[in-house]
Design a protein around this motif. Structure first.
Motif, PDB file in Angstrom:
ATOM      1  N   SER A 102       0.830  -1.208   0.000  1.00 26.67           N
ATOM      2  CA  SER A 102       0.000   0.000   0.000  1.00 26.67           C
ATOM      3  C   SER A 102       0.863   1.256   0.000  1.00 26.67           C
ATOM      4  O   SER A 102       2.042   1.238   0.357  1.00 26.67           O
ATOM      5  CB  SER A 102      -0.913   0.001   1.224  1.00 26.67           C
ATOM      6  N   THR A 103       0.247   2.366  -0.382  1.00 23.45           N
ATOM      7  CA  THR A 103       0.971   3.634  -0.466  1.00 23.45           C
ATOM      8  C   THR A 103       1.423   4.133   0.902  1.00 23.45           C
ATOM      9  O   THR A 103       2.558   4.573   1.074  1.00 23.45           O
ATOM     10  CB  THR A 103       0.083   4.701  -1.129  1.00 23.45           C
ATOM     11  N   ASN A 104       0.535   4.048   1.900  1.00 21.56           N
ATOM     12  CA  ASN A 104       0.825   4.620   3.216  1.00 21.56           C
ATOM     13  C   ASN A 104       1.158   3.580   4.280  1.00 21.56           C
ATOM     14  O   ASN A 104       1.414   3.933   5.422  1.00 21.56           O
ATOM     15  CB  ASN A 104      -0.360   5.467   3.680  1.00 21.56           C
ATOM     16  N   GLY A 105       1.134   2.308   3.933  1.00 21.56           N
ATOM     17  CA  GLY A 105       1.566   1.283   4.872  1.00 21.56           C
ATOM     18  C   GLY A 105       0.507   0.864   5.870  1.00 21.56           C
ATOM     19  O   GLY A 105      -0.590   1.428   5.948  1.00 21.56           O
ATOM     20  N   THR A 106       0.864  -0.141   6.676  1.00 18.25           N
ATOM     21  CA  THR A 106      -0.014  -0.716   7.696  1.00 18.25           C
ATOM     22  C   THR A 106       0.788  -0.906   8.972  1.00 18.25           C
ATOM     23  O   THR A 106       1.905  -1.438   8.928  1.00 18.25           O
ATOM     24  CB  THR A 106      -0.555  -2.080   7.241  1.00 18.25           C
ATOM     25  N   THR A 107       0.254  -0.464  10.088  1.00 15.90           N
ATOM     26  CA  THR A 107       0.924  -0.660  11.370  1.00 15.90           C
ATOM     27  C   THR A 107       0.025  -1.468  12.304  1.00 15.90           C
ATOM     28  O   THR A 107      -1.191  -1.544  12.113  1.00 15.90           O
ATOM     29  CB  THR A 107       1.291   0.677  12.043  1.00 15.90           C
ATOM     30  N   ILE A 108       0.647  -2.071  13.325  1.00 19.01           N
ATOM     31  CA  ILE A 108      -0.067  -2.934  14.265  1.00 19.01           C
ATOM     32  C   ILE A 108       0.069  -2.371  15.673  1.00 19.01           C
ATOM     33  O   ILE A 108       1.177  -2.030  16.109  1.00 19.01           O
ATOM     34  CB  ILE A 108       0.486  -4.372  14.229  1.00 19.01           C
ATOM     35  N   ASN A 109      -1.057  -2.267  16.378  1.00 21.74           N
ATOM     36  CA  ASN A 109      -1.097  -1.823  17.779  1.00 21.74           C
ATOM     37  C   ASN A 109      -0.367  -0.501  17.952  1.00 21.74           C
ATOM     38  O   ASN A 109      -0.698   0.473  17.287  1.00 21.74           O
ATOM     39  CB  ASN A 109      -0.545  -2.924  18.685  1.00 21.74           C
ATOM     40  N   ASP A 110       0.656  -0.462  18.821  1.00 19.87           N
ATOM     41  CA  ASP A 110       1.351   0.797  19.086  1.00 19.87           C
ATOM     42  C   ASP A 110       2.613   0.953  18.253  1.00 19.87           C
ATOM     43  O   ASP A 110       3.419   1.865  18.500  1.00 19.87           O
ATOM     44  CB  ASP A 110       1.713   0.883  20.581  1.00 19.87           C
ATOM     45  N   GLY A 111       2.814   0.073  17.292  1.00 17.82           N
ATOM     46  CA  GLY A 111       3.993   0.174  16.438  1.00 17.82           C
ATOM     47  C   GLY A 111       3.930   1.393  15.543  1.00 17.82           C
ATOM     48  O   GLY A 111       2.865   1.789  15.065  1.00 17.82           O
ATOM     49  N   THR A 112       5.084   2.009  15.315  1.00 21.93           N
ATOM     50  CA  THR A 112       5.153   3.198  14.458  1.00 21.93           C
ATOM     51  C   THR A 112       5.740   2.882  13.088  1.00 21.93           C
ATOM     52  O   THR A 112       5.559   3.658  12.153  1.00 21.93           O
ATOM     53  CB  THR A 112       6.002   4.290  15.129  1.00 21.93           C
ATOM     54  N   GLU A 113       6.408   1.738  12.963  1.00 21.02           N
ATOM     55  CA  GLU A 113       6.981   1.343  11.687  1.00 21.02           C
ATOM     56  C   GLU A 113       6.004   0.438  10.947  1.00 21.02           C
ATOM     57  O   GLU A 113       5.490  -0.528  11.523  1.00 21.02           O
ATOM     58  CB  GLU A 113       8.314   0.624  11.884  1.00 21.02           C
ATOM     59  N   PRO A 114       5.736   0.716   9.692  1.00 23.58           N
ATOM     60  CA  PRO A 114       4.836  -0.151   8.929  1.00 23.58           C
ATOM     61  C   PRO A 114       5.389  -1.583   8.821  1.00 23.58           C
ATOM     62  O   PRO A 114       6.610  -1.786   8.804  1.00 23.58           O
ATOM     63  CB  PRO A 114       4.780   0.518   7.551  1.00 23.58           C
ATOM     64  N   ILE A 115       4.496  -2.544   8.769  1.00 26.08           N
ATOM     65  CA  ILE A 115       4.920  -3.922   8.600  1.00 26.08           C
ATOM     66  C   ILE A 115       5.472  -4.090   7.177  1.00 26.08           C
ATOM     67  O   ILE A 115       5.057  -3.384   6.265  1.00 26.08           O
ATOM     68  CB  ILE A 115       3.771  -4.912   8.853  1.00 26.08           C
TER      69      ILE A 115
END
Length: 215
Positions: A170-183
């Motif tokens: 994806s263009t803007n990414g996906t993060t999980i819970n409190d993570g700030t770095e996209p998976i």
């Protein structure tokens, strides 16, 4: 000390035969049956359900005559849902990092949470396109629409013990819970009950598990 059971097996246990589960001479009698199970206990009957005994495990309820473990219970099938919500905390974090499009996307104050049941092995997440007749199972086109979500943003993949999420580049990414770095794109990340998937400018998908029918 090795003991011979009535069937001639050698057993290291002194109460029940390690091989066939028969009561050994001099062993204390088995416990009485559980309330409401019916059946009278005895050396040749199951103490849990009263059925005739033919080996180590009761053929009716799976009671273990050697360890004394109770009847096996049927496992539950888990029902999974995703709750789609407008997450103000995530939105503020996105704005503070200047993505996507800085502060140009307003937060939808009137957004109503919605629950989507998960079924099948592959659940697509994105925004339906006018040029594409196929609609993702989790369609975030709105209203209100989160323009930070790609048309083909991510996918949920069913596994034996639950679900995993995979970003589709994806263009803007996906993060999980409190993570700030996209998976990492195309990497399957396992999820648990209560995990939050953040995508777009303000969208959060919360995974929920509830006990379902008996297997």
């Amino acid at each position: 000390m090795t003991t011979l059971c009535p069937a001639g097996h050698s057993s290291d246990s002194t109460d029940f035969c390690d091989v066939c589960g028969r009561l050994l001479a001099g062993a204390p009698p088995p416990p009485p049956p559980a309330a409401g199970t019916g059946g009278e206990p005895g050396p040749d009957t199951c103490p849990a359900c009263g059925e005739p005994r033919s080996g180590r495990f009761c053929e009716e309820c799976s009671y273990d005559f050697v360890s004394g473990a109770g009847p096996a219970t049927a496992s539950s099938v888990t029902d999974w849902t995703v709750v789609v919500s407008a997450d103000r905390g995530y939105y503020d974090l996105v704005r503070s990092e200047g993505e996507p499009d800085g502060g140009g996307i307003p937060f939808p104050a009137d957004h109503q949470d919605r629950s989507i049941p998960l079924s099948g092995g592959r659940i697509r997440i994105g925004r339906r396109s006018r040029s594409d007749r196929e609609r993702p199972e989790i369609d975030l086109a709105g209203p209100p629409e989160d323009p930070g979500v790609s048309h083909r943003h991510a996918v949920l993949l069913a596994g034996q013990d639950g679900w995993a999420v995979q970003d589709l580049g994806s263009t803007n990414g996906t993060t999980i819970n409190d993570g700030t770095e996209p998976i990492p794109p195309e990497a399957s990340v396992p999820l648990a009950d209560g995990d939050r998937i953040h995508l777009g400018a303000w969208t959060t998908l919360t995974l929920r598990a509830t006990p379902g029918r008996k297997a």
